[in-house]
Design an enzyme around this catalytic site. Structure first.
Site, PDB file in Angstrom:
ATOM      1  CG  ASP A  91      -1.830   1.202   1.277  1.00 58.80           C
ATOM      2  OD1 ASP A  91      -1.916   1.914   0.250  1.00 58.80           O
ATOM      3  OD2 ASP A  91      -2.463   1.423   2.332  1.00 58.80           O
ATOM      4  CE  LYS A 102      -0.258   3.868   3.309  1.00 60.62           C
ATOM      5  NZ  LYS A 102      -1.108   4.511   4.334  1.00 60.62           N
ATOM      6  CD  GLU A 108      -5.458   0.701   0.670  1.00 59.94           C
ATOM      7  OE1 GLU A 108      -5.446   1.908   0.945  1.00 59.94           O
ATOM      8  OE2 GLU A 108      -5.031  -0.179   1.449  1.00 59.94           O
ATOM      9  NE  ARG A 162     -11.764   3.390   4.271  1.00 57.74           N
ATOM     10  CZ  ARG A 162     -11.644   4.369   5.157  1.00 57.74           C
ATOM     11  NH1 ARG A 162     -12.619   5.258   5.292  1.00 57.74           N
ATOM     12  NH2 ARG A 162     -10.569   4.466   5.915  1.00 57.74           N
TER      13      ARG A 162
END
Ligand code: BES
Ligand code: MN
Ligand code: ZN
Length: 497
Positions: free
Chosen positions: A274, A281, A353, A355
């Site tokens: 992720d 991020k 992402e 969810r």
């Protein structure tokens, strides 16, 4: 490691290391006391000489004892007898095994399960021992230059000492369950620790398929992107669009009960890396986002444990797997996608992402007519802010289910803490352009994430575990923990009982 029971009198017992307990202050547990009598008070004298009181976690390794049959005695502090709770018992075991591991003993015999820990049975005490010993022995060496065989752990067998008239059945149950859970945790940790360039969605799928070949009652299949398109899984697919790795939806079906028994469904977030997507991020610690598939790994590990135990239940595991990367084709803030449930979602932050991939898996779960659905996900950093790293966050739409999970957590010490998902929070997910937004602002981030999921879980009993703080450790002992495998398996053991 090999585990078994051992029935021998102390006079006849021979072993590399005998592990016995001592309460504060220097009060010997029964086996230690009998041994001390056999050695004319040697153990009591040594405890006194070395000023070891028997606090929880104290240890004293006696390397030389009379008689010639027992090579070592490991005295383990248990704290005050009346205060011996789960935490103290676990602390004592962990300390004991740390010393044992380094003692040079190949085989050991433990009598620690003779002490009372509240109302816990022998099976529970054995399970805790096996889980803690296996955790202590665990090393992730798969990506290191040297192979595991270069450092074989010397310790290879632990036996649990039984009195000749003692019922072996609960101890044997503990050995069986403890090993299955420990194996499930090891699998989950290995998958979690593998880097994102190795542990891709396809790799996760392969590992699950391999598991399906090992157990007769386990059937594993994998939905490809084309299948997901047909099903209308627009939310899941939108996350995968930013990645060159095709998404997979892994389906594990364990049939331990009769054909028609309704299954328990476990869903695990399998986000193999992720980066946040276009809502990128920050760089610091971004490597840790390889752990964003620990929910999926936990589900795969739990299913393996259930299959190894042969639990008489039907259990389905669903692992939506994808990467989340920035790309010309990736989701952009403001994009609107249509989920399988028909609910449209405005993606205000592409880093929310998890969810998006979970909501389509939740909708897919409906076709199994589940008794209950539990999803497990490293879903929000906010969960770590709210609860720290000791409990997993628990949210759900059914009080009884949440209580069962809470109890399973207390039993295994893989604990959870419930947070509310009141309707009041749902307003934060309002979108001007779609049915729902994928973020709810800075307040109550774990709760609004669960509120988002709740919209896709209306047709069944559902609980959500946010394991962002519990699935791995950061810092010097960075690595996957194997949680929440013990919790999930305990929940299922309790349902089978
Ligand atoms: N995988 C992360 C959650 C996470 C963050 C787990 C840190 C463990 C440690 C998740 O996909 C995420 O990025 N969540 C965002 C949500 C936000 C954009 C609403 C977060 O927590 O910052
Ligand atoms: Mn994210
Ligand atoms: Zn994530």
């Amino acid at each position: 490691m090999e585990y078994s029971t051992r029935t021998d009198t102390l006079e006849r017992l021979s072993t590399d290391c005998l592990i016995v307990g001592v309460f504060q202050k220097r009060k010997l547990a029964p086996t230690a006391e009998a041994l001390d009598a056999l050695f004319d008070g040697l153990l009591a004298r040594l405890l006194k000489r070395d000023d070891v009181e028997g606090k929880a976690g104290d240890t004293l390794l006696v390397n030389h004892v009379p008689g010639g049959r027992i090579d070592r005695v490991l005295l383990v502090g248990l704290g005050k007898r009346e205060e011996l709770n789960v935490a103290a018992y676990r602390k004592s075991l962990a300390a004991a095994f740390k010393v044992l591991k380094e003692s040079g003993a190949k085989h050991a015999v433990s009598a620690l399960h003779e002490v009372e820990v509240g109302q816990r049975g022998a099976d529970w005490k054995i399970r805790q021992a096996i889980e803690l010993l296996e955790s202590g022995l665990y090393r992730f060496r798969e990506m290191k230059g040297e192979s595991a065989e270069d450092h074989p752990p010397r310790l290879s067998r632990l036996q649990f000492l039984l009195a000749s008239d003692q019922d072996a059945a609960p101890v044997e149950t503990g050995i069986r369950e403890g090993q299955a859970i420990a194996h499930g945790m090891t699998l989950a940790r290995n998958l979690g620790n593998l880097p994102g360039n190795v542990c891709t969605p396809a790799y996760l799928a392969e590992q699950a398929l391999k598991l399906g070949k090992e157990y007769k009652k386990l059937k594993v299949s994998v939905l490809e992107e084309s299948d997901m398109e047909e099903l209308g899984m627009g939310a899941l697919l939108s996350v995968a669009r930013g990645s060159r790795q095709p998404a997979k939806l892994i389906v594990l079906e364990y049939r331990g009960a009769g054909g028609k028994a309704r299954p328990y469904v476990l869903i695990g977030k399998g986000l193999t890396f992720d980066a946040g997507g276009i809502s990128l991020k920050p760089a610091a610690n971004m490597d840790e986002m390889k752990y964003d598939m620990c929910g999926g790994a936990g589900v795969i590990g739990a299913i393996q444990a259930v299959a190894e135990m042969g639990l008489p239940l039907n259990v389905v595991g669903l692992v939506p797997a994808s990467e989340n990367l920035p790309d010309g084709n990736a989701n952009k803030p403001g994009d609107i996608v249509r989920s399988m449930a028909g609910i449209t979602v405005e993606i205000l932050n592409t880093d929310a992402e998890g969810r998006l991939i979970l909501c389509d898996a939740l909708t897919y779960a409906k076709r199994f007519d589940p008794v209950a659905v539990i999803d497990v996900a490293t879903l929000t950093g906010a969960c770590i802010v709210a609860l720290g790293r000791h409990p997993s966050g628990l949210m759900g739409n059914d009080d009884a289910l949440c209580e069962q999970l809470t109890r399973a957590g207390e039993t295994t010490w893989d604990r959870v803490w419930r947070m509310p998902i009141w309707d009041d929070y749902q307003e934060q997910l309002k979108s001007n352009f779609a049915d729902v937004a994928n973020i709810g602002g800075p307040d109550g981030g774990s709760i609004t994430a669960a509120c988002f999921l709740s919209r896709f879980a209306k047709d069944f009993k559902w609980a959500h575990l946010d394991i962002a703080g519990t699935a791995w450790k950061t810092g010097a002992d960075k690595g996957a923990t194997g949680r929440p495998v013990p919790l999930l398996v305990q929940y299922l053991i309790d349902r089978a009982a």
